[in-house]
Scaffold this motif. Structure first.
Motif, short mmCIF file in Angstrom:
data_model
loop_
_atom_site.label_atom_id
_atom_site.label_comp_id
_atom_site.label_asym_id
_atom_site.label_seq_id
_atom_site.Cartn_x
_atom_site.Cartn_y
_atom_site.Cartn_z
N GLY A 70 -110.91 -27.50 -104.71
CA GLY A 70 -110.85 -26.09 -104.39
C GLY A 70 -110.48 -25.90 -102.92
O GLY A 70 -110.75 -26.77 -102.07
N LEU A 71 -109.87 -24.77 -102.61
CA LEU A 71 -109.42 -24.54 -101.23
C LEU A 71 -110.58 -24.60 -100.24
O LEU A 71 -110.47 -25.23 -99.18
CB LEU A 71 -108.70 -23.19 -101.14
N LYS A 72 -111.70 -23.95 -100.57
CA LYS A 72 -112.80 -23.89 -99.63
C LYS A 72 -113.45 -25.27 -99.37
O LYS A 72 -113.73 -25.61 -98.22
CB LYS A 72 -113.86 -22.88 -100.12
N PRO A 73 -113.69 -26.08 -100.41
CA PRO A 73 -114.21 -27.43 -100.13
C PRO A 73 -113.25 -28.25 -99.27
O PRO A 73 -113.68 -29.01 -98.39
CB PRO A 73 -114.37 -28.04 -101.52
N LEU A 74 -111.94 -28.10 -99.51
CA LEU A 74 -110.97 -28.84 -98.71
C LEU A 74 -110.96 -28.35 -97.27
O LEU A 74 -110.87 -29.15 -96.32
CB LEU A 74 -109.57 -28.71 -99.32
N ILE A 75 -111.05 -27.04 -97.09
CA ILE A 75 -111.09 -26.49 -95.73
C ILE A 75 -112.36 -26.92 -95.01
O ILE A 75 -112.35 -27.27 -93.82
CB ILE A 75 -110.99 -24.95 -95.77
N ALA A 76 -113.49 -26.91 -95.73
CA ALA A 76 -114.75 -27.33 -95.12
C ALA A 76 -114.67 -28.79 -94.66
O ALA A 76 -115.23 -29.16 -93.63
CB ALA A 76 -115.90 -27.15 -96.12
N LYS A 77 -113.94 -29.61 -95.42
CA LYS A 77 -113.84 -31.03 -95.10
C LYS A 77 -112.79 -31.31 -94.03
O LYS A 77 -113.04 -32.05 -93.06
CB LYS A 77 -113.51 -31.83 -96.37
N TYR A 78 -111.60 -30.73 -94.19
CA TYR A 78 -110.48 -31.06 -93.31
C TYR A 78 -110.18 -29.99 -92.26
O TYR A 78 -109.43 -30.25 -91.32
CB TYR A 78 -109.21 -31.28 -94.14
N GLY A 79 -110.76 -28.80 -92.41
CA GLY A 79 -110.46 -27.70 -91.50
C GLY A 79 -110.60 -28.04 -90.02
O GLY A 79 -109.73 -27.66 -89.21
N PRO A 80 -111.67 -28.74 -89.61
CA PRO A 80 -111.81 -29.06 -88.19
C PRO A 80 -110.63 -29.87 -87.62
O PRO A 80 -110.39 -29.84 -86.41
CB PRO A 80 -113.10 -29.88 -88.16
N LEU A 81 -109.88 -30.54 -88.50
CA LEU A 81 -108.73 -31.32 -88.03
C LEU A 81 -107.58 -30.43 -87.60
O LEU A 81 -106.71 -30.86 -86.84
CB LEU A 81 -108.25 -32.27 -89.13
N PHE A 82 -107.57 -29.17 -88.12
CA PHE A 82 -106.47 -28.28 -87.75
C PHE A 82 -106.98 -26.91 -87.32
O PHE A 82 -106.34 -25.88 -87.55
CB PHE A 82 -105.44 -28.15 -88.88
N GLY A 83 -108.15 -26.91 -86.66
CA GLY A 83 -108.61 -25.71 -85.98
C GLY A 83 -109.35 -24.69 -86.80
O GLY A 83 -109.54 -23.56 -86.34
N VAL A 84 -109.76 -25.02 -88.01
CA VAL A 84 -110.55 -24.09 -88.83
C VAL A 84 -111.96 -24.65 -88.93
O VAL A 84 -112.20 -25.64 -89.63
CB VAL A 84 -109.94 -23.92 -90.24
N ASN A 85 -112.86 -24.03 -88.20
CA ASN A 85 -114.25 -24.46 -88.21
C ASN A 85 -115.11 -23.48 -89.01
O ASN A 85 -114.72 -22.35 -89.24
CB ASN A 85 -114.78 -24.59 -86.78
N GLY A 86 -116.29 -23.94 -89.41
CA GLY A 86 -117.14 -23.14 -90.27
C GLY A 86 -117.69 -21.90 -89.59
O GLY A 86 -117.40 -21.65 -88.42
N PRO A 87 -118.48 -21.12 -90.34
CA PRO A 87 -118.81 -21.38 -91.75
C PRO A 87 -117.67 -20.94 -92.69
O PRO A 87 -116.90 -20.05 -92.36
CB PRO A 87 -120.04 -20.51 -91.99
N ILE A 88 -117.57 -21.63 -93.83
CA ILE A 88 -116.55 -21.32 -94.83
C ILE A 88 -117.23 -20.70 -96.04
O ILE A 88 -118.11 -21.32 -96.65
CB ILE A 88 -115.79 -22.59 -95.26
N TYR A 89 -116.87 -19.48 -96.38
CA TYR A 89 -117.49 -18.78 -97.50
C TYR A 89 -116.58 -18.87 -98.74
O TYR A 89 -115.39 -18.58 -98.65
CB TYR A 89 -117.77 -17.32 -97.15
#
Length: 476
Positions: A152-171
């Motif tokens: 799912g997009l949100k689990p992937l963002i929660a896992k990899y987001g910090p690598l490209f500037g997207v930090n939590g929280p992810i809803y």
């Protein structure tokens, strides 16, 4: 639309040839919100898009509904609910505005669709087709790492987001709306969520594109991006076309095959009994093996019953003997004791051994896994090679294990014949007609990388019941 036009003009000037390998001049991230997830029935209620050079996102709402006071929608609050007095756009106006862009194949789009290809289905229901859908971030992630815990997009963002500037929280969608459509929620709430979604989608796309490009240039041999561009980027639109087009099924031909195969299957089953000599003696021996624990438990229980029976007899005999010695045989107590002794003597308790244990299985069934295991491993003595297929398992009768046995064990040929006819009937001949939709065609939901080997898989469409149409019926 003016901002979208500006974005495309800037990209063609500032990012010239950046996405040439994908065959497009520009790229944006898009997403539809809908009344549900049924690709054939549910409708879109809004469209969101992220414009990366302008660093702007937009949500165009046109299908929100006021559900306050309707049973089942008590969860809505005045702050979260869409109200009939709230403003939104007109569906026809929005579609007329966005469809020319979404239909242009040279303007690339990325969606997080995966196997459902939801967004492309939604556009078709709105009267146009999305072209240039050259990136699916879910499929791309599956190509990059086939062992993700969730795609799912949100689990992937929660896992990899910090690598490209997207930090939590992810809803997640469920955090915001639960397992419901966003249609009855207010435009601002859904809009913020939707714009965040396309922002996440764009950042995920950029990172995936860059990672694949690095993999392709590291040593001159990697071709991950080229593979995705030449093959995977073509799949979303192709899959949706195949799903909606469906397959024309020769139901009469399948009916003829069923009529041909069923007698052959019954003959093959009869041949199993004849070939292996499956008779009453076979069934009894099988029962002793597969029900060994039940038989052992029965022997223990029967031993206790016999002991209790003897103890009870001894008690009443003692009572009768006492009354006889005292000359009290005229008493009712004595007569009761004699009657109890006679009744106990008439009870024939079986000896507590295997020979006299009850029969727990009175027939052999080819579809019973325990019966098959006895026939294959105990009666025929086939070497158990389950561990080669299923770690830690033994004596398997699963189809994949048996298929391997059938190729190697001549003794299993009668069973292999049965399995072949059962597979033809149960998997194809009888199943396919039952899956044909109202239009007379078979529709599948295609899943790229849907198997552990990376091959395509498909599952039949399971639409909602159509009995809601009965409200339009008349007696005539």
């Amino acid at each position: 639309m003016e901002r979208l036009r500006t974005e495309c003009q800037r990209q063609m000037a500032e990012w010239r040839d950046r996405f040439r390998i994908l065959g497009v001049d520009t790229m944006t991230a898009g997403d539809f919100e809908g009344t549900g997830v049924d690709t054939y029935i549910d409708l879109s209620i809004g469209f969101s898009v992220w414009l990366p050079l302008l660093d702007e996102g937009y949500y165009l709402p046109y299908g929100h509904v006021d559900m306050r006071g309707v049973p089942g929608f008590e969860f809505l609050t005045d702050d979260s609910a869409f109200k009939a007095s709230d403003s939104q756009l007109t569906r026809s106006v929005v579609i007329a505005a966005i469809s020319p862009y979404l239909s242009r194949s040279n303007h690339g789009k990325t969606f997080h669709m995966g196997s459902a290809r939801y967004d492309l289905h939604v556009a078709i229901k709105d009267g146009y087709e999305v072209r240039g859908c050259v990136w699916d971030t879910l499929d791309a992630m599956n190509l990059m790492n086939e062992h993700e815990a969730a795609y799912g997009l949100k689990p992937l963002i929660a896992k990899y987001g910090p690598l490209f500037g997207v930090n939590g929280p992810i809803y997640t969608f469920e955090d915001m709306f639960g397992n419901r459509s966003p249609a009855p929620f207010n435009v601002e709430l859904v809009g913020i969520y939707a714009i965040k979604d396309v922002l996440y989608g764009w950042r995920m796309f950029e990172w995936q594109y860059a990672q694949m490009a690095l993999a392709a240039s590291a040593d001159g041999r990697g071709k991950l991006l080229e593979c995705y561009a030449l093959i995977d980027s073509k799949l979303p639109e192709t899959d949706v076309f195949m799903a909606r087009c469906g397959f024309e099924i020769d139901t009469e031909g399948l009916a003829r095959l069923a009529a041909d195969f069923k007698p052959k299957l019954e003959a093959a089953r009869a041949a199993v009994f004849e070939s292996y000599g499956i008779d009453a003696d076979f069934v009894r021996k099988m029962d002793r093996v597969i029900n060994a624990k039940k038989i052992a438990d029965w022997i223990v229980a029967q031993t206790k019953r016999i002991a209790k029976h003897a103890e009870t007899q001894a008690k009443w005999r003692a009572q009768a003997a006492e009354d006889e010695a005292a000359g009290k045989t005229h008493l009712k107590r004595y007569k009761d004791a004699v009657e109890r002794i006679r009744a106990l003597e008439a009870e024939a308790l079986s000896p507590a051994d295997e020979e006299h244990a009850p029969l727990y299985t009175d027939e052999f069934s080819i579809t019973n896994g325990n019966h098959l295991a006895y026939l294959i491993y105990d009666y025929l003595g086939v070497r158990d090679r389950t561990g080669q297929f299923k770690r830690g398992k033994v004596r398997s009768t699963a189809a994949d294990v048996l298929d391997a046995y059938y190729e190697e064990e001549e003794a299993l040929k009668p069973l292999a014949t049965v399995a072949a006819y059962e597979k033809l009937l149960n998997t194809y001949v009888e199943k396919i007609p039952a899956a044909v939709e109202g239009d007379g065609r078979l529709h599948s939901d295609w899943k790229a990388g849907g198997t552990s080997t990376g091959r395509y898989s498909s599952s039949g469409y399971r639409g909602r019941p159509v009995d809601i149409l009965s409200e339009f019926e008349t007696e005539e």
